[in-house]
Design a protein around this motif. Sequence first.
Motif, PDB file in Angstrom:
ATOM      1  N   MET A   4      -1.067  -7.674   4.993  1.00  0.00           N
ATOM      2  CA  MET A   4      -1.951  -6.187   5.184  1.00  0.00           C
ATOM      3  C   MET A   4      -1.890  -4.938   4.630  1.00  0.00           C
ATOM      4  N   ASN A   5      -2.501  -4.244   4.440  1.00  0.00           N
ATOM      5  CA  ASN A   5      -1.578  -2.878   4.183  1.00  0.00           C
ATOM      6  C   ASN A   5      -1.580  -1.839   5.679  1.00  0.00           C
ATOM      7  N   ALA A   6      -0.388  -1.649   5.340  1.00  0.00           N
ATOM      8  CA  ALA A   6      -0.398  -1.337   6.476  1.00  0.00           C
ATOM      9  C   ALA A   6      -1.368   0.639   7.140  1.00  0.00           C
ATOM     10  N   THR A   7      -1.156   1.414   5.810  1.00  0.00           N
ATOM     11  CA  THR A   7      -1.867   2.055   6.158  1.00  0.00           C
ATOM     12  C   THR A   7      -4.214   1.515   5.722  1.00  0.00           C
ATOM     13  N   THR A   8      -4.011   1.068   5.232  1.00  0.00           N
ATOM     14  CA  THR A   8      -5.710   0.833   5.354  1.00  0.00           C
ATOM     15  C   THR A   8      -6.331  -0.580   6.372  1.00  0.00           C
ATOM     16  N   GLY A   9      -5.040  -1.350   6.104  1.00  0.00           N
ATOM     17  CA  GLY A   9      -5.554  -2.542   7.120  1.00  0.00           C
ATOM     18  C   GLY A   9      -6.490  -3.452   5.855  1.00  0.00           C
ATOM     19  N   ARG A  10      -6.685  -3.105   4.554  1.00  0.00           N
ATOM     20  CA  ARG A  10      -7.364  -4.239   3.667  1.00  0.00           C
ATOM     21  C   ARG A  10      -6.044  -4.622   3.535  1.00  0.00           C
ATOM     22  N   THR A  11      -6.713  -6.206   3.001  1.00  0.00           N
ATOM     23  CA  THR A  11      -6.125  -7.324   1.803  1.00  0.00           C
ATOM     24  C   THR A  11      -4.997  -6.571   0.971  1.00  0.00           C
ATOM     25  N   ILE A  12      -3.508  -7.146   1.386  1.00  0.00           N
ATOM     26  CA  ILE A  12      -3.101  -6.192   0.063  1.00  0.00           C
ATOM     27  C   ILE A  12      -2.157  -7.627  -0.714  1.00  0.00           C
ATOM     28  N   THR A  13      -1.944  -7.770  -2.037  1.00  0.00           N
ATOM     29  CA  THR A  13      -0.764  -8.971  -2.475  1.00  0.00           C
ATOM     30  C   THR A  13      -0.147  -8.429  -3.734  1.00  0.00           C
ATOM     31  N   GLY A  14       0.638  -9.944  -4.326  1.00  0.00           N
ATOM     32  CA  GLY A  14       0.939  -9.143  -5.620  1.00  0.00           C
ATOM     33  C   GLY A  14       2.619  -7.997  -4.434  1.00  0.00           C
ATOM     34  N   LEU A  15       2.748  -7.504  -5.779  1.00  0.00           N
ATOM     35  CA  LEU A  15       3.577  -6.228  -6.118  1.00  0.00           C
ATOM     36  C   LEU A  15       3.702  -5.223  -4.870  1.00  0.00           C
ATOM     37  N   ASP A  16       2.331  -5.156  -4.724  1.00  0.00           N
ATOM     38  CA  ASP A  16       1.649  -3.868  -4.206  1.00  0.00           C
ATOM     39  C   ASP A  16       2.598  -4.287  -2.327  1.00  0.00           C
ATOM     40  N   HIS A  17       2.510  -6.272  -2.034  1.00  0.00           N
ATOM     41  CA  HIS A  17       2.463  -6.033  -0.675  1.00  0.00           C
ATOM     42  C   HIS A  17       4.557  -6.207  -1.100  1.00  0.00           C
ATOM     43  N   LEU A  18       5.089  -6.885  -2.022  1.00  0.00           N
ATOM     44  CA  LEU A  18       6.135  -6.541  -1.864  1.00  0.00           C
ATOM     45  C   LEU A  18       7.234  -5.615  -1.901  1.00  0.00           C
ATOM     46  N   TYR A  19       6.458  -4.242  -2.453  1.00  0.00           N
ATOM     47  CA  TYR A  19       6.746  -2.596  -2.464  1.00  0.00           C
ATOM     48  C   TYR A  19       6.572  -2.260  -0.392  1.00  0.00           C
ATOM     49  N   GLN A  20       5.955  -2.510   0.014  1.00  0.00           N
ATOM     50  CA  GLN A  20       5.006  -1.974   1.128  1.00  0.00           C
ATOM     51  C   GLN A  20       6.614  -2.820   1.844  1.00  0.00           C
ATOM     52  N   SER A  21       6.699  -3.979   1.781  1.00  0.00           N
ATOM     53  CA  SER A  21       7.633  -5.114   3.025  1.00  0.00           C
ATOM     54  C   SER A  21       9.016  -4.359   3.128  1.00  0.00           C
ATOM     55  N   ILE A  22       9.488  -3.671   0.859  1.00  0.00           N
ATOM     56  CA  ILE A  22      11.200  -3.723   0.742  1.00  0.00           C
ATOM     57  C   ILE A  22      11.037  -1.867   2.018  1.00  0.00           C
ATOM     58  N   ALA A  23       9.833  -0.952   1.891  1.00  0.00           N
ATOM     59  CA  ALA A  23      10.364  -0.035   2.291  1.00  0.00           C
ATOM     60  C   ALA A  23      10.216  -0.080   3.899  1.00  0.00           C
ATOM     61  N   LYS A  24       8.907  -1.275   4.819  1.00  0.00           N
ATOM     62  CA  LYS A  24       9.584  -1.661   6.241  1.00  0.00           C
ATOM     63  C   LYS A  24      10.608  -1.641   6.223  1.00  0.00           C
ATOM     64  N   ILE A  25      11.147  -2.678   5.620  1.00  0.00           N
ATOM     65  CA  ILE A  25      13.207  -3.207   6.056  1.00  0.00           C
ATOM     66  C   ILE A  25      13.558  -1.679   5.507  1.00  0.00           C
ATOM     67  N   VAL A  26      13.229  -1.305   5.013  1.00  0.00           N
ATOM     68  CA  VAL A  26      14.725  -0.414   4.351  1.00  0.00           C
ATOM     69  C   VAL A  26      14.619   0.726   5.495  1.00  0.00           C
ATOM     70  N   THR A  27      13.529   1.210   5.583  1.00  0.00           N
ATOM     71  CA  THR A  27      13.710   2.188   6.459  1.00  0.00           C
ATOM     72  C   THR A  27      13.027   2.029   8.126  1.00  0.00           C
ATOM     73  N   THR A  28      13.305   0.855   8.573  1.00  0.00           N
ATOM     74  CA  THR A  28      13.279   0.296   9.768  1.00  0.00           C
ATOM     75  C   THR A  28      14.449   0.344  10.554  1.00  0.00           C
ATOM     76  N   PRO A  29      14.694   0.761  11.514  1.00  0.00           N
ATOM     77  CA  PRO A  29      17.060   0.705  12.401  1.00  0.00           C
ATOM     78  C   PRO A  29      17.319  -0.374  13.077  1.00  0.00           C
ATOM     79  N   LEU A  30      17.648  -0.769  12.787  1.00  0.00           N
ATOM     80  CA  LEU A  30      18.159  -2.164  13.690  1.00  0.00           C
ATOM     81  C   LEU A  30      17.859  -1.878  14.957  1.00  0.00           C
TER      82      LEU A  30
END
Length: 119
Positions: A4-30
């Motif tokens: 799910m796209n974190a901004t719009t709530g719509r379905t997201i797949t492929g590289l867009d989903h991967l890029y969103q996941s990378i950003a979430k992992i890197v910017t979330t403090p432990l």
Amino acid sequence: MKGMNATTGRTITGLDHLYQSIAKIVTTPLATCVKRRTFGAEHADLVDAPNNGATRTRLYAATAAALMRWEPRLSLTRVALSVDDSIANGQQVLDIEGYTTESGDSVKTRVNLDAGTIL
């Protein structure tokens, strides 16, 4: 993978989903996710550290460790810290490169460390 796209709530797949996941992992403090205390990266510990080679090496290691642990679809090849002058106040960004383990596609993304957004 589908998500799910974190901004719009719509379905997201492929590289867009991967890029969103990378950003979430890197910017979330432990230890900030209640049910997953080990999710995220140690970047918050480096906020007040001096901007020198040792700190940058720790930042790269924290990024690589977090992505290797939480994103199995990514095979990381490069992490670089830079300053993007096109963003207000020249904020720091992480350039992340690699390839997907699913299809072998090239992965290249830029994550704004201050705002947690993909550029």
